[in-house]
Design an enzyme around this catalytic site. Structure first.
Site, PDB file in Angstrom:
ATOM      1  N   THR A  49      12.489   3.363  -9.031  1.00  0.00           N
ATOM      2  CA  THR A  49      11.426   4.120  -9.698  1.00  0.00           C
ATOM      3  C   THR A  49      10.054   3.587  -9.322  1.00  0.00           C
ATOM      4  O   THR A  49       9.105   4.362  -9.117  1.00  0.00           O
ATOM      5  CB  THR A  49      11.607   4.075 -11.222  1.00  0.00           C
ATOM      6  OG1 THR A  49      12.887   4.625 -11.551  1.00  0.00           O
ATOM      7  CG2 THR A  49      10.520   4.856 -11.938  1.00  0.00           C
ATOM      8  N   CYS A  50       9.947   2.286  -9.199  1.00  0.00           N
ATOM      9  CA  CYS A  50       8.671   1.664  -8.857  1.00  0.00           C
ATOM     10  C   CYS A  50       8.194   2.100  -7.479  1.00  0.00           C
ATOM     11  O   CYS A  50       7.014   2.372  -7.263  1.00  0.00           O
ATOM     12  CB  CYS A  50       8.797   0.140  -8.899  1.00  0.00           C
ATOM     13  SG  CYS A  50       9.427  -0.493 -10.465  1.00  0.00           S
ATOM     14  N   SER A  51       9.131   2.194  -6.528  1.00  0.00           N
ATOM     15  CA  SER A  51       8.786   2.520  -5.145  1.00  0.00           C
ATOM     16  C   SER A  51       8.659   4.010  -4.889  1.00  0.00           C
ATOM     17  O   SER A  51       7.882   4.433  -4.031  1.00  0.00           O
ATOM     18  CB  SER A  51       9.846   1.941  -4.189  1.00  0.00           C
ATOM     19  OG  SER A  51       9.870   0.534  -4.248  1.00  0.00           O
TER      20      SER A  51
END
Length: 242
Positions: A49-51
């Site tokens: 999700t962060c990337s």
């Protein structure tokens, strides 16, 4: 529930950072004093999700944030500086400052250090975002205390809507070529209208055949707004004029 730090000063911390010039440090005083800063913090570099969502959208909307008075956008994670540098390079997120909270000191003082040992992470940051003005937290968006890794309120669009509720959240894509004067004209007009955009470079990110397939044209720029083809720079100007 996590404590909301609105109205409080950010913790005093120094972040060791490695660069081509060797070791240096950024202190919270240097980062936040007399500045308006957006911070978003996440569980880990290179994680899905962060990337795929959290970081890219802040990078995409950064010009609009800057046009609305934000001086810097920070991505904070409980990772060491080498990991954060590698992630920054992999993401091509040139609009974002990557802050390695390697020991978790800053995150712990924010009251948002959590134990993710069940998935092999150890201590990491809970996902949140905040707007900091002259070292004082004006607004925080903390993800709900639910199992897993919720991603509902710390996103770039929510933060931008708080900063300027009148900002358009239209989804804009422009197909362009380097040194194309009409592309520069179209991008300047989009920026003037407060619209962030995804730029796809013909010859690098897509072929002429690919451009023709999506736009039925082989000239640039080609601008799409919310999935609808607007056309070139003159078409874009007419769109806004109408």
């Amino acid at each position: 529930m996590f404590a909301n730090k609105e109205g409080q000063k950010v913790p005093a911390v120094s972040f060791p950072i490695i660069s081509d010039n060797g070791w240096s440090a950024r202190s919270t005083d240097e980062i936040f004093s007399n500045k308006t800063v957006v911070v978003f913090s996440l569980p880990g570099a290179f994680t899905p999700t962060c990337s795929s969502s959290h970081l890219p959208r802040y990078n995409e909307l950064a010009p609009t944030f800057f046009a609305n008075g934000v001086d810097e956008i920070l991505c904070v994670s409980v990772n060491d500086t080498f990991v954060m540098n590698a992630w920054a390079e992999a993401q091509h997120a040139e609009n974002i400052s990557f802050i390695p909270d390697g020991t978790g000191e800053f995150t712990e003082k924010m009251g948002l250090l959590v134990d993710k040992s069940d998935i092999g992470f150890g201590k990491r940051s809970w996902r949140y975002a905040m707007l900091v003005k002259n070292g004082v937290v004006e607004k925080m968006f903390i993800e709900p205390d639910l199992p897993g890794d919720p991603f509902e309120v710390s996103d770039a669009d929510t933060m931008l809507a708080h900063i300027n509720p009148n900002i358009s959240q239209d989804n804009v894509t422009i197909f362009s070529k380097p040194d194309c004067p009409y592309c520069k004209k179209a991008k300047a007009l989009l920026t003037e209208k407060g619209l962030s955009f995804e730029e796809i470079t013909v010859g690098k990110d897509i072929t002429i055949s690919g451009l023709r397939a999506v736009s039925n044209a082989d000239t640039v720029p080609q601008v799409f707004i919310n999935g609808t083809l607007i056309g070139g720079s003159d078409d874009l100007a007419a769109h806004f004029a109408g």
